[in-house]
Enzyme design. Structure first.
Site, PDB file in Angstrom:
ATOM      1  N   GLU A  54      35.336  51.232 112.251  1.00 14.70           N
ATOM      2  CA  GLU A  54      34.995  52.582 112.710  1.00 14.70           C
ATOM      3  C   GLU A  54      36.186  53.322 113.306  1.00 14.70           C
ATOM      4  OE1 GLU A  54      31.157  50.237 112.698  1.00 14.70           O
ATOM      5  OE2 GLU A  54      33.223  49.874 113.341  1.00 14.70           O
TER       6      GLU A  54
ATOM      7  N   ASP B 231      38.243  45.849 113.010  1.00 13.64           N
ATOM      8  CA  ASP B 231      36.993  46.561 112.832  1.00 13.64           C
ATOM      9  C   ASP B 231      37.278  47.779 111.949  1.00 13.64           C
ATOM     10  OD1 ASP B 231      34.296  47.027 113.093  1.00 13.64           O
ATOM     11  OD2 ASP B 231      34.314  47.290 115.257  1.00 13.64           O
TER      12      ASP B 231
ATOM     13  N   HIS C   1      34.263  43.534 110.622  1.00 12.10           N
ATOM     14  CA  HIS C   1      33.316  44.648 110.497  1.00 12.10           C
ATOM     15  C   HIS C   1      32.163  44.313 109.553  1.00 12.10           C
ATOM     16  CE1 HIS C   1      31.739  48.716 110.056  1.00 12.10           C
ATOM     17  NE2 HIS C   1      31.768  48.532 108.746  1.00 12.10           N
TER      18      HIS C   1
ATOM     19  N   HIS D 169      28.767  52.424 119.037  1.00 17.12           N
ATOM     20  CA  HIS D 169      27.632  51.509 119.076  1.00 17.12           C
ATOM     21  C   HIS D 169      28.130  50.193 119.640  1.00 17.12           C
ATOM     22  CE1 HIS D 169      29.621  50.245 115.360  1.00 17.12           C
ATOM     23  NE2 HIS D 169      28.982  49.095 115.466  1.00 17.12           N
TER      24      HIS D 169
ATOM     25  N   GLU E  60      32.053  46.081 122.387  1.00 16.31           N
ATOM     26  CA  GLU E  60      32.842  45.157 121.567  1.00 16.31           C
ATOM     27  C   GLU E  60      34.257  44.988 122.117  1.00 16.31           C
ATOM     28  OE1 GLU E  60      32.354  46.339 117.412  1.00 16.31           O
ATOM     29  OE2 GLU E  60      30.265  46.865 117.850  1.00 16.31           O
TER      30      GLU E  60
ATOM     31  N   HIS F  91      36.112  50.719 118.340  1.00 12.78           N
ATOM     32  CA  HIS F  91      35.345  51.914 118.701  1.00 12.78           C
ATOM     33  C   HIS F  91      34.686  51.726 120.062  1.00 12.78           C
ATOM     34  CE1 HIS F  91      31.659  49.647 117.872  1.00 12.78           C
ATOM     35  NE2 HIS F  91      32.312  49.160 116.828  1.00 12.78           N
TER      36      HIS F  91
END
Length: 276
Positions: free
Chosen positions: A11, A9, A61, A116, A135, A105
């Site tokens: 972030e 990912d 991502h 998020h 996630e 994240h």
């Protein structure tokens, strides 16, 4: 561990703190792509040092075209682009020996860098068997259902804490320390990448038992929009909990794949930018 799978990912990547760092078109997105690629390369180096002979990297991502292919470590094979039926864990199979989550994240509503759950503001909450999840937890549970342990997670300190709360046996590497949702104290870049490489190498040399997983599992999602919940109830097995919440029961990893369909339906009905 010989066959290693990396879910990458963005972030939680070293140095990145803002939507402009991680969204295509953002003023610092191209730099963000390079930073993401180098964090992944550090994880690949650690895996190779621990004896990995087969490394698969899934660009997980957003558009899933972020990692710079020509700059990726030559020991790794890249899964790039959309659509992927299994999203962030696409390409993960029972033949893999371990999973590394790079750049992850915290879930929606948690204090952490760019927090998020999958769809920015559109997904307000997710629960797996009644337990709040994002996630991190869904990737972990899906891997466990396939019989593959998550060995390492990298991200900010809050993402690391979320992983530890979910499964304390997973090694974590904090590359930055959240001050708020869009600010952090950063580890020096070379120090952070060195920590990723060393952390992965150490973790993969250790025996990692596969965590127990409950199957069938129950997945519940609370959406920002009642129209999403209403439309989703047209899918067999999806039931309404309240005007904005739906749930379904099924076997992981199939339930994870169905969740991907829910998100595609939601995307067709809404137009929410991730970090507005």
């Amino acid at each position: 561990m010989r066959r290693i799978y990396i879910s990458a990912d963005m972030e939680g990547v070293t140095g990145l703190v803002d939507a402009d760092d991680v969204q295509p078109g953002g003023r610092d997105y191209e730099r963000g792509r390079r930073m993401m690629t180098e964090d992944v390369n550090a994880a690949v180096r650690g895996a190779v040092a621990a004896g990995a002979t087969d490394v698969t990297v899934n660009d997980a991502h957003g558009p899933m075209r972020n990692i710079v292919p020509e700059a990726l470590h030559p020991a790794a094979r890249l899964i790039r682009g959309r659509t992927k039926h299994m999203g962030m864990v696409h390409g993960l199979t029972a033949e893999h020996d371990g999973v590394i989550c790079v750049g992850y994240h915290t879930r929606a509503g948690a204090l952490g860098m760019l927090s998020h759950s999958f769809m920015g503001h559109e997904i307000e909450d997710i629960w797996l068997d009644g337990r709040p999840v994002g996630e991190i937890g869904l990737a972990h549970a899906t891997a466990a259902a396939l019989g593959v342990p998550v060995a390492v997670l990298t991200g900010d300190d809050m993402a690391c804490a979320e992983m530890t709360d979910w499964d304390a046996s997973v090694a974590t590497v904090a590359v930055k320390y959240a001050q708020d949702r869009f600010s952090a104290e950063l580890r020096p870049v070379e120090e952070a990448r060195g920590a990723i490489e060393a952390g992965v190498a150490t973790a993969l040399r250790e025996h990692r038992p596969v965590p127990a997983v409950t199957n069938p599992a129950t997945l519940s999602v609370r959406w920002q929009s009642a129209s999403v919940a209403s439309v989703l109830q047209g899918i067999p097995g999806v039931v309404g909990v309240d005007s904005r919440t739906v749930r379904a029961e099924g076997e992981l990893p199939s339930l994870y794949r169905q969740f991907g369909v829910w998100m595609r339906v939601a995307s067709s009905l809404t137009n929410q930018p991730p970090y507005c």
